[in-house]
Design an enzyme around this catalytic site. Structure first.
Site, mmCIF file in Angstrom:
data_model
loop_
_atom_site.group_PDB
_atom_site.id
_atom_site.type_symbol
_atom_site.label_atom_id
_atom_site.label_comp_id
_atom_site.label_asym_id
_atom_site.label_seq_id
_atom_site.Cartn_x
_atom_site.Cartn_y
_atom_site.Cartn_z
ATOM 1 C CB SER A 116 86.306 19.323 22.249
ATOM 2 O OG SER A 116 85.673 19.018 21.044
ATOM 3 C CG ASP A 213 81.955 12.092 22.793
ATOM 4 O OD1 ASP A 213 81.403 12.453 21.728
ATOM 5 O OD2 ASP A 213 83.051 12.541 23.173
ATOM 6 C CG HIS A 243 81.927 15.953 21.923
ATOM 7 N ND1 HIS A 243 83.084 15.195 21.963
ATOM 8 C CD2 HIS A 243 82.319 17.180 21.492
ATOM 9 C CE1 HIS A 243 84.107 15.913 21.565
ATOM 10 N NE2 HIS A 243 83.673 17.127 21.280
#
EC number: 2.3.1.-
Length: 307
Positions: A116, A213, A243
């Site tokens: 991330s 995502d 995500h």
């Protein structure tokens, strides 16, 4: 650095000159498998502590890797500072400090796994430090766009004086002025700045996107891959994932398996994930997760007593 008598996770403290400290956890490779060439360094995503990656560390160590995790300064977790003072540059300096610490302790071959927001930091430093390979998962490439998706508003369009005091990012108060000022001052916010950082990348690199995502555009990750002149990089998609790679056990297990396969492949100089892994028992993953949560709580209580 290693303590063979340790039962599970080994706790280390990097003490800095300014009185702050970075907490580092070490997981040794399992004794019944051949030890791999590289040590794996895991950089957690935003609002994720190193104990959130207990399962991944168990998968990697079961397959012969020496694994290192850390909590960034001014972040959630056990290192010094408050998250409302976190900036991308602080995250970068925390990562560089841990890499230097590993080098000082004789670790010469490092494979970096970054998730991330930490992936954006990894892209920034990848050409400036000595790494064997890089793996990113749902890695942020366009910080401004990701922040707009996560916060449901493009706060970076506002003058600094008009920003709210804090930004609620995944339930944590991110100090808006210090974070946004750092983004603009050090050019963290755009896709172009990320592309410039990885220009000329030569080490092997595998990126994982998630097909559901909504925070990271796969097209922009493809643009990142295409901008790298080396053919030693590859993109894979985690099917069924958003995500949040820990949203359910199926997604989480797929993440663990895929990243472990990538680490094994890259350790052997390959990009193909058609590779067998040793699957740790579910009970072992659960056990180490519980033990690390207890360890985290014990350390937090000790820190409170010292405060």
């Amino acid at each position: 650095m290693k303590d063979e008598s340790a039962l599970f996770t080994i706790d280390h403290i990097i003490k800095l000159d300014n009185g702050q400290s970075i907490r580092v956890w070490e997981t040794l490779p399992k004794k019944n498998v051949p030890e791999k060439k590289n040590t794996i360094l895991i950089a957690s995503g935003f609002a994720r502590r190193m104990d959130h990656f207990a399962g991944l560390a168990e998968y990697l160590s079961t397959n012969g890797f020496h694994v290192i995790r850390y909590d960034s300064l001014h972040h959630v977790g056990l290192s010094s500072g408050c998250i409302n003072e976190f900036t991308m540059s602080i995250g970068k300096n925390s990562l560089l400090t841990v890499v230097d610490w590993l080098t000082d302790h004789g670790v010469e071959r490092i494979g970096l796994i970054a998730a991330s927001l930490s992936a954006r930091i990894a892209y920034e430093v990848v050409n400036k430090i000595k790494l064997s390979f890089l793996i990113t998962a749902v890695g942020v490439v366009n910080l401004r766009d990701t922040l707009e998706k996560a916060l449901e508003y493009d706060y970076l369009q506002l003058p600094i004086s008009e920003l709210p005091e804090d930004l609620d990012f995944e339930g944590h108060n991110l100090g808006s002025e210090v974070f946004v000022t750092d983004c603009f001052k050090h050019d963290w916010d755009t896709l172009d700045s990320t592309l410039n950082s990885v220009k000329g990348l030569a080490i092997p690199f595998i990126a994982f996107t998630a097909n559901d995502d909504s925070w990271v555009k796969q097209s922009e990750v493809i643009e990142l891959i295409d901008s790298i002149e080396s053919s030693n990089c590859k993109l894979y998609s985690l099917i069924g994932s958003s995500h949040d790679l820990g949203e359910n056990l199926v997604v989480l297990r797929n993440f663990y398996q895929s990243v472990t396969k990538a680490a094994l492949a890259l350790d052997d100089g390959l990009l193909d994930l058609e590779i067998d892994i040793i699957e740790p028992r579910f009970e072992d993953v659960t056990s180490i997760t519980v033990k690390e949560r207890r360890l985290k709580n014990e350390i937090e209580n000790e820190l409170l007593e010292l405060a």
